[in-house]
Design a protein around this motif. Sequence first.
Motif, PDB file in Angstrom:
ATOM      1  N   SER A  37       2.595 -46.030  -7.026  1.00 50.09           N
ATOM      2  CA  SER A  37       3.416 -46.781  -6.061  1.00 50.09           C
ATOM      3  C   SER A  37       2.556 -47.528  -5.044  1.00 50.09           C
ATOM      4  N   TRP A  38       1.429 -48.067  -5.509  1.00 51.18           N
ATOM      5  CA  TRP A  38       0.518 -48.801  -4.633  1.00 51.18           C
ATOM      6  C   TRP A  38       0.829 -50.284  -4.634  1.00 51.18           C
ATOM      7  N   LYS A  39       0.487 -50.914  -3.518  1.00 56.47           N
ATOM      8  CA  LYS A  39       0.516 -52.367  -3.422  1.00 56.47           C
ATOM      9  C   LYS A  39      -0.813 -52.900  -3.948  1.00 56.47           C
ATOM     10  N   LYS A  40      -0.828 -54.181  -4.237  1.00 54.36           N
ATOM     11  CA  LYS A  40      -2.021 -54.829  -4.770  1.00 54.36           C
ATOM     12  C   LYS A  40      -3.217 -54.612  -3.851  1.00 54.36           C
ATOM     13  N   SER A  41      -3.028 -54.761  -2.541  1.00 51.34           N
ATOM     14  CA  SER A  41      -4.138 -54.630  -1.593  1.00 51.34           C
ATOM     15  C   SER A  41      -4.725 -53.219  -1.615  1.00 51.34           C
ATOM     16  N   THR A  42      -3.869 -52.205  -1.762  1.00 53.62           N
ATOM     17  CA  THR A  42      -4.355 -50.819  -1.830  1.00 53.62           C
ATOM     18  C   THR A  42      -5.198 -50.620  -3.082  1.00 53.62           C
ATOM     19  N   THR A  43      -4.718 -51.137  -4.192  1.00 50.44           N
ATOM     20  CA  THR A  43      -5.450 -51.011  -5.457  1.00 50.44           C
ATOM     21  C   THR A  43      -6.840 -51.613  -5.330  1.00 50.44           C
ATOM     22  N   TYR A  44      -6.932 -52.818  -4.778  1.00 50.44           N
ATOM     23  CA  TYR A  44      -8.237 -53.463  -4.667  1.00 50.44           C
ATOM     24  C   TYR A  44      -9.142 -52.759  -3.646  1.00 50.44           C
ATOM     25  N   THR A  45      -8.565 -52.208  -2.606  1.00 53.98           N
ATOM     26  CA  THR A  45      -9.362 -51.467  -1.615  1.00 53.98           C
ATOM     27  C   THR A  45      -9.978 -50.231  -2.255  1.00 53.98           C
ATOM     28  N   ILE A  46      -9.170 -49.457  -2.979  1.00 55.84           N
ATOM     29  CA  ILE A  46      -9.675 -48.236  -3.609  1.00 55.84           C
ATOM     30  C   ILE A  46     -10.624 -48.585  -4.747  1.00 55.84           C
ATOM     31  N   LEU A  47     -10.334 -49.624  -5.505  1.00 58.10           N
ATOM     32  CA  LEU A  47     -11.227 -50.055  -6.572  1.00 58.10           C
ATOM     33  C   LEU A  47     -12.590 -50.434  -6.004  1.00 58.10           C
ATOM     34  N   ARG A  48     -12.589 -51.172  -4.906  1.00 57.70           N
ATOM     35  CA  ARG A  48     -13.846 -51.567  -4.268  1.00 57.70           C
ATOM     36  C   ARG A  48     -14.637 -50.325  -3.846  1.00 57.70           C
ATOM     37  N   ARG A  49     -13.946 -49.331  -3.296  1.00 59.36           N
ATOM     38  CA  ARG A  49     -14.595 -48.091  -2.871  1.00 59.36           C
ATOM     39  C   ARG A  49     -15.229 -47.359  -4.069  1.00 59.36           C
ATOM     40  N   LEU A  50     -14.501 -47.308  -5.183  1.00 55.60           N
ATOM     41  CA  LEU A  50     -15.032 -46.637  -6.370  1.00 55.60           C
ATOM     42  C   LEU A  50     -16.203 -47.410  -6.971  1.00 55.60           C
ATOM     43  N   CYS A  51     -16.159 -48.733  -6.854  1.00 54.79           N
ATOM     44  CA  CYS A  51     -17.284 -49.556  -7.314  1.00 54.79           C
ATOM     45  C   CYS A  51     -18.508 -49.324  -6.433  1.00 54.79           C
ATOM     46  N   GLN A  52     -18.311 -49.213  -5.123  1.00 52.16           N
ATOM     47  CA  GLN A  52     -19.421 -48.947  -4.200  1.00 52.16           C
ATOM     48  C   GLN A  52     -20.053 -47.586  -4.465  1.00 52.16           C
ATOM     49  N   LYS A  53     -19.261 -46.644  -4.968  1.00 48.78           N
ATOM     50  CA  LYS A  53     -19.779 -45.316  -5.287  1.00 48.78           C
ATOM     51  C   LYS A  53     -20.508 -45.299  -6.631  1.00 48.78           C
ATOM     52  N   GLY A  54     -20.479 -46.419  -7.347  1.00 49.17           N
ATOM     53  CA  GLY A  54     -21.204 -46.525  -8.606  1.00 49.17           C
ATOM     54  C   GLY A  54     -20.463 -46.001  -9.820  1.00 49.17           C
ATOM     55  N   LEU A  55     -19.149 -45.794  -9.695  1.00 49.75           N
ATOM     56  CA  LEU A  55     -18.378 -45.286 -10.826  1.00 49.75           C
ATOM     57  C   LEU A  55     -17.924 -46.402 -11.764  1.00 49.75           C
ATOM     58  N   PHE A  56     -17.559 -47.532 -11.178  1.00 48.67           N
ATOM     59  CA  PHE A  56     -17.008 -48.648 -11.938  1.00 48.67           C
ATOM     60  C   PHE A  56     -17.597 -49.958 -11.450  1.00 48.67           C
ATOM     61  N   GLN A  57     -17.371 -51.008 -12.236  1.00 46.76           N
ATOM     62  CA  GLN A  57     -17.688 -52.351 -11.765  1.00 46.76           C
ATOM     63  C   GLN A  57     -16.533 -53.264 -12.127  1.00 46.76           C
ATOM     64  N   ASN A  58     -16.337 -54.270 -11.288  1.00 47.33           N
ATOM     65  CA  ASN A  58     -15.279 -55.250 -11.492  1.00 47.33           C
ATOM     66  C   ASN A  58     -15.939 -56.614 -11.539  1.00 47.33           C
ATOM     67  N   GLU A  59     -16.159 -57.094 -12.755  1.00 48.30           N
ATOM     68  CA  GLU A  59     -16.803 -58.395 -12.918  1.00 48.30           C
ATOM     69  C   GLU A  59     -15.918 -59.296 -13.750  1.00 48.30           C
ATOM     70  N   GLY A  60     -15.675 -60.479 -13.249  1.00 50.75           N
ATOM     71  CA  GLY A  60     -14.870 -61.451 -13.970  1.00 50.75           C
ATOM     72  C   GLY A  60     -13.459 -60.972 -14.230  1.00 50.75           C
ATOM     73  N   GLY A  61     -12.949 -60.118 -13.358  1.00 51.33           N
ATOM     74  CA  GLY A  61     -11.589 -59.625 -13.513  1.00 51.33           C
ATOM     75  C   GLY A  61     -11.443 -58.485 -14.508  1.00 51.33           C
ATOM     76  N   THR A  62     -12.580 -57.953 -14.987  1.00 54.67           N
ATOM     77  CA  THR A  62     -12.538 -56.825 -15.922  1.00 54.67           C
ATOM     78  C   THR A  62     -13.229 -55.630 -15.284  1.00 54.67           C
ATOM     79  N   VAL A  63     -12.538 -54.509 -15.274  1.00 55.63           N
ATOM     80  CA  VAL A  63     -13.072 -53.273 -14.699  1.00 55.63           C
ATOM     81  C   VAL A  63     -13.628 -52.422 -15.834  1.00 55.63           C
TER      82      VAL A  63
END
Length: 119
Positions: A37-63
Amino acid sequence: MPDTSLGPIETRFAELIWDRAPVSSGELVKLAEQELSWKKSTTYTILRRLCQKGLFQNEGGTVTALMTREDFYSRQSRQFVEETFDGSLPRFLVAFTSRNKLSEQEIAAIQQLIDENRG
């Protein structure tokens, strides 16, 4: 080593990604809306946090996953034993089994691990 500890909500989101990676960020927004039940902004905020932790990367719109689920949980387990039991696996096992007796199957699996790692 970067801090890869996650809260319960971050863990649920990471599980969504691991289950589907590689996944488009647009699809991830839809999944997070349906499952969390997240909004788009929440998803991108948490995704960015997980990327900063080195778990994932988001390049060219692909995670994509930079760390497998197994590597993540292995690191978490190792960190827990280090912090809580001064790195002593035997002390952890004593604490773990003091209230929960191991089944014959669990004992056999642990013995197999010991045998495989001996040497």
